[in-house]
Design a protein around this motif. Structure first.
Motif, mmCIF file in Angstrom:
data_model
loop_
_atom_site.group_PDB
_atom_site.id
_atom_site.type_symbol
_atom_site.label_atom_id
_atom_site.label_comp_id
_atom_site.label_asym_id
_atom_site.label_seq_id
_atom_site.Cartn_x
_atom_site.Cartn_y
_atom_site.Cartn_z
ATOM 1 N N ALA A 168 -7.117 4.821 0.087
ATOM 2 C CA ALA A 168 -7.315 5.007 1.530
ATOM 3 C C ALA A 168 -6.003 4.698 2.231
ATOM 4 O O ALA A 168 -5.531 3.562 2.203
ATOM 5 C CB ALA A 168 -8.421 4.083 2.040
ATOM 6 N N TYR A 169 -5.407 5.714 2.853
ATOM 7 C CA TYR A 169 -4.120 5.534 3.533
ATOM 8 C C TYR A 169 -4.201 4.466 4.610
ATOM 9 O O TYR A 169 -3.288 3.662 4.776
ATOM 10 C CB TYR A 169 -3.671 6.869 4.152
ATOM 11 N N ILE A 170 -5.306 4.438 5.330
ATOM 12 C CA ILE A 170 -5.405 3.521 6.457
ATOM 13 C C ILE A 170 -5.327 2.060 6.014
ATOM 14 O O ILE A 170 -4.977 1.178 6.803
ATOM 15 C CB ILE A 170 -6.698 3.792 7.293
ATOM 16 N N CYS A 171 -5.610 1.780 4.754
ATOM 17 C CA CYS A 171 -5.541 0.390 4.277
ATOM 18 C C CYS A 171 -4.118 -0.151 4.229
ATOM 19 O O CYS A 171 -3.907 -1.324 3.923
ATOM 20 C CB CYS A 171 -6.245 0.237 2.941
ATOM 21 N N GLY A 172 -3.130 0.682 4.577
ATOM 22 C CA GLY A 172 -1.772 0.181 4.766
ATOM 23 C C GLY A 172 -1.630 -0.483 6.122
ATOM 24 O O GLY A 172 -0.734 -1.312 6.323
ATOM 25 N N GLY A 180 -5.928 -1.306 -4.395
ATOM 26 C CA GLY A 180 -6.585 -0.502 -3.367
ATOM 27 C C GLY A 180 -7.466 0.565 -3.992
ATOM 28 O O GLY A 180 -7.614 0.638 -5.212
ATOM 29 N N ALA A 181 -8.056 1.410 -3.156
ATOM 30 C CA ALA A 181 -8.990 2.384 -3.714
ATOM 31 C C ALA A 181 -8.837 3.747 -3.057
ATOM 32 O O ALA A 181 -9.809 4.476 -2.863
ATOM 33 C CB ALA A 181 -10.418 1.862 -3.596
ATOM 34 N N ASP A 202 0.829 -1.212 0.000
ATOM 35 C CA ASP A 202 0.000 0.000 0.000
ATOM 36 C C ASP A 202 0.863 1.262 0.000
ATOM 37 O O ASP A 202 0.441 2.295 -0.509
ATOM 38 C CB ASP A 202 -0.962 -0.007 1.183
ATOM 39 N N GLU A 203 2.048 1.156 0.570
ATOM 40 C CA GLU A 203 3.043 2.252 0.555
ATOM 41 C C GLU A 203 2.444 3.667 0.471
ATOM 42 O O GLU A 203 2.721 4.426 -0.462
ATOM 43 C CB GLU A 203 4.037 2.062 -0.597
ATOM 44 N N GLY A 204 1.618 3.986 1.470
ATOM 45 C CA GLY A 204 0.963 5.285 1.439
ATOM 46 C C GLY A 204 1.814 6.425 1.968
ATOM 47 O O GLY A 204 1.488 7.593 1.760
#
Ligand SMILES: Cc1cc2nc3c(=O)[nH]c(=O)nc-3n(C[C@H](O)[C@H](O)[C@H](O)COP(=O)(O)O)c2cc1C
Ligand code: SF4
Ligand code: FES
Lengths: 569, 164
Positions: free
Chosen positions: A323-327, A320-321, A238-240
């Motif tokens: 969303a930072y929190i999905c990291g 992903g779609a 996810d590397e946000g």
């Protein structure tokens, strides 16, 4: 294609004068006409003799030219450079690679010579005609000539293990992968018991590169020992974090390494299926990884009987779609299950109850991509690098206001100052460095006084900071640190999953409080609000369910502590 | 991410519900199929319409509220069509260190709309993004599906001019 009429050579440097040209003259310039150069006969400057070699008789092999297809290189014109080269030189001899990580030199063109690859960069599409006319294909000292790329000080000072092939190989060539040591780790693993593989990873000292630094082998041991009908391996791509891009560069530059690492992980813990959760902001990485998975399946590197071992594992990409929190790992699992990315309370840990309730390995891209080299060379060889409890190498990423931004893979223990000043060359604006943020948006802001801090998980924690994913963002003296602290809260408010109050409400209160500090007229108001801010930070640190709310105070507190003068009205 | 929708406002497309059902049925076998389905619908139609939500919920045997909850949680999913070109400007720390905030102000003034909005003529949708992984070559701007590094206000003007 038509023959180009040679336009003027951009920077006419005398050919064959070793050590006189280029900003980094680490080695003598490779001489055209060297004995083992594959393209003897195409030496004369002027119209390239090679350009008609593609459609006619099987002439001598054309000199290979390498141009990155990495999205950072593309963002500054690498595609246009490659197109022009293909038109003038030979389409089939232009190889698209990942980036070497010297991003300030992109687009960086390399040509194969008898001594190795010679680099030119940055190259603009408009320069290509002149460079070819000046003998670039023969490795001449012309234009932004750099010398042998492997000998450049920036490259030589590094220890590239995880990134050894990035920028070197064609990311989608299985033959290139094998020729550069690919699958050695997987073959070694398949010759061992799964438990032995796990213990090798434990002994290597590898800690999760995604941020928290949890020992990878211990995590795998838990999954191996869990009893279940089905287990999963999930790669967190996810590397946000702002300032981090090593996951992206590895996937774009050497995707088979990640596939190999995930396959070893699956074998070690007994998983049958794997998922890579890759953020939608990285469309090039998505395309490259999907293509690599297809190729790996066709080659028998994935599927029901991997390398004839009888072990079966297959891999899928999920995008992903936004969303930072999905990291955050449990949020990522929720998202993979098709739900809102709401953080789960732990326990149960994902190693025992992860994706669809099954035991699941969740690891970062770099953790997984480091596994093949550990298995290929042994745990001790890897653990020989590093310092204290931070063993092996780490891939540091220099970004922001930095003169030489890019990827530096070295053993842990290198200091922050060496990275920012020696590798990074200070700021790109030429003004003094004022602050660096290490470890993404939840990491601390550090002043130059702390440049002697070694890159080491424990040393950073002791200094109230974190290494995180190894991103280092440089700011010059014009930065307004109160604005950056305010932004940390704003970001948290926007990206909070909303499950717990300290984070959901605290971040909004944080923005308000900083605004009050900055607009307060009477000194007492400001003092009171600074106390309130500290109180809020303490509450968020102690009361948040996950590190999103729990770590947002880190950039804020460090900004107040080290740059307090910016919080005056 | 890329949307090639011609109309600036949602117009019912004949047969849309049927096509959404086909997409959902084709992908329903995937583990965690909902997000891949939403991506596929948006890829084809440019946005996820409320009627699509009911169709997808039906195919996956989920409550409409559940699908709605997912659509609204993720920033990628649009509820209305975007402009002809989407211009996304990175506003994360590394790009801020080299002037991304000023670049965004310039863009808003030039284009005449704010982040999250589309120009009145449906030409451009402006968006803020947190990091494209191009942090050493910022400020970073994505125009359509193409990424651009080291974007100055002048360079942005050129890029905006090209997007007609
Ligand atoms: C808000 C938040 C965001 C995170 N983002 C990422 C991420 O983008 N990539 C990642 O690998 N880990 C991320 N993590 C850490 C993961 O939760 C998890 O620790 C990690 O993926 C485990 O892999 P590792 O042990 O190989 O590091 C994040 C954590 C938090 C709290
Ligand atoms: S700290 Fe924030 S992101 Fe984490 S669970 Fe709580 S509300 Fe969600
Ligand atoms: S911070 Fe802008 S691309 Fe990473």
């Amino acid at each position: 294609m038509t023959h180009p009429t040679p336009p003027p050579i951009p920077t006419p440097t005398p050919t064959g004068a070793p050590g006189t040209a280029g900003p980094t003259t680490a080695t003598p310039a490779p001489m055209p006409g060297d004995t083992d150069a594959p393209t003897a006969g195409a030496q004369h400057t002027g119209a390239p003799a090679t350009s008609f070699g593609n459609s006619h008789a099987p002439a001598q092999p054309t000199t290979r030219v390498f141009v990155p297809r990495d999205s950072a290189a593309r963002s500054v014109g690498a595609d246009e450079v490659a197109e022009r080269l293909a038109a003038l030189h030979d389409t089939s001899a232009v190889v698209r690679t990942g980036s070497r990580g010297m991003l300030w030199l992109e687009p960086l063109v390399e040509v194969e010579t008898g001594e190795g690859r010679v680099g030119y960069g940055p190259v603009a599409a408009e320069d290509v005609d002149g460079l070819i006319a000046g003998g670039m294909i023969e490795g001449a000292v012309v234009g932004p000539y750099l010398g042998l790329v492997d000998e450049l000080p920036w490259m030589k000072r590094q220890q590239r293990l995880t990134f050894q092939r990035v920028g070197v190989v064609d990311p989608l060539s299985t033959t290139d992968y094998l020729a550069h040591g690919g699958l050695t780790g997987l073959r070694a693993a398949l010759a061992m018991d799964p438990a032995e593989v796990v213990e090798t990873v434990v002994d290597s000292g590898l800690r999760g590169r995604g941020g928290a630094g949890f020992p990878t082998g211990i995590k795998w041991r838990t999954v191996l020992n869990a009893d279940a009908d089905l287990k999963f391996v999930c790669c967190n791509a996810d590397e946000g974090d702002s300032g981090t891009y090593a996951d992206r560069m590895l996937i774009e530059g050497d995707p088979f390494t990640l596939i190999e690492g995930m396959t070893i992980a699956a074998y070690a813990v007994g998983a049958a299926e794997g998922y890579v959760y890759l953020r939608s902001e990285y469309p090039d990485a998505v395309a490259t990884l999907k293509a690599a998975i297809e190729l790996a399946r066709a080659a028998g590197w994935l599927g029901p009987d991997i390398l004839g071992s009888g072990f079966g594992f297959d891999l899928h990409v999920r995008v992903g779609a936004g969303a930072y929190i999905c990291g955050e790992e449990t949020s990522m699992l929720e998202s993979l299950e098709g739900k809102r990315g709401m953080v789960r309370a732990k326990p149960p840990i994902p190693a025992l109850e992860g994706l669809f309730g099954r035991p699941t390995v969740v690891n970062n891209v770099l953790s997984l991509a480091t596994i093949p080299t550990i298995l290929a060379n042994g745990a001790a060889a890897y653990a020989a690098y590093g310092t204290g409890r931070s063993l092996g190498t780490s891939v540091f990423q220099l970004g922001g206001n930095v003169a030489r931004g890019g990827i530096v893979e070295t053993a842990f223990g290198i200091t922050l100052g060496e990275l920012v000043n020696d590798f990074g060359g200070g700021t790109s604006s030429g003004r003094p460095v004022r602050a660096v943020q290490v470890g993404g948006p939840l990491g601390a802001y550090l002043p130059v006084e702390q440049f002697d801090l070694p890159m080491d998980y424990e040393a950073f924690a002791a200094a109230g900071a974190m290494v995180g994913h190894g991103g280092i963002v440089v700011f010059d003296e014009t930065v307004d640190m109160a604005a950056m602290a305010r932004f940390a809260f704003e970001f948290c408010a926007a990206e909070s999953c909303g499950k717990c109050t300290p984070c959901r409400v605290g971040a909004v209160r944080g923005v308000e409080t900083i605004d009050r500090i900055l607009t307060s007229t009477a000194g007492t108001d400001r003092a009171q609000n600074l106390v309130l801010l500290e109180d809020l930070c303490e509450l968020m640190t102690d009361g948040s369910l996950c590190a999103m709310g729990g770590l947002t105070p880190m950039p804020v507190r460090s900004a107040v502590r080290h740059f307090g003068e910016d919080f005056q009205a | 991410m890329t949307s090639e929708v011609v109309a600036a406002a949602p117009v019912p497309v004949p047969g849309r519900a049927q096509r959404v059902r086909e997409i959902a049925e084709e992908l329903r076998g995937l583990r965690g199929a909902l997000i891949p389905i939403l991506h596929a619908v948006q890829e084809e139609f440019g946005y996820v319409d409320p009627p699509d939500v009911a169709v997808i919920a039906d195919v996956l045997n989920l409550a409409v509220a559940e699908v709605h909850g997912v659509v609204t949680f993720y920033k990628d999913f649009r509820r209305t069509a975007a402009g002809r070109t989407t211009v996304a400007i990175c506003q994360a720390e590394a790009c801020r260190a080299v002037g991304a905030v000023e670049l965004a102000e310039h863009a808003k003034r030039t284009v005449g709309c704010d982040f999250g909005e589309t120009t009145y003529d449906g030409r451009i949708t402006l968006e803020e993004i947190y990091c494209f992984g191009n942090c050493a070559l910022g400020p970073t701007v994505q125009v359509g599906s193409k990424l651009h590094g080291r974007v100055t206000p002048t360079r942005l003007n050129t890029l905006l001019g090209e997007s007609r």
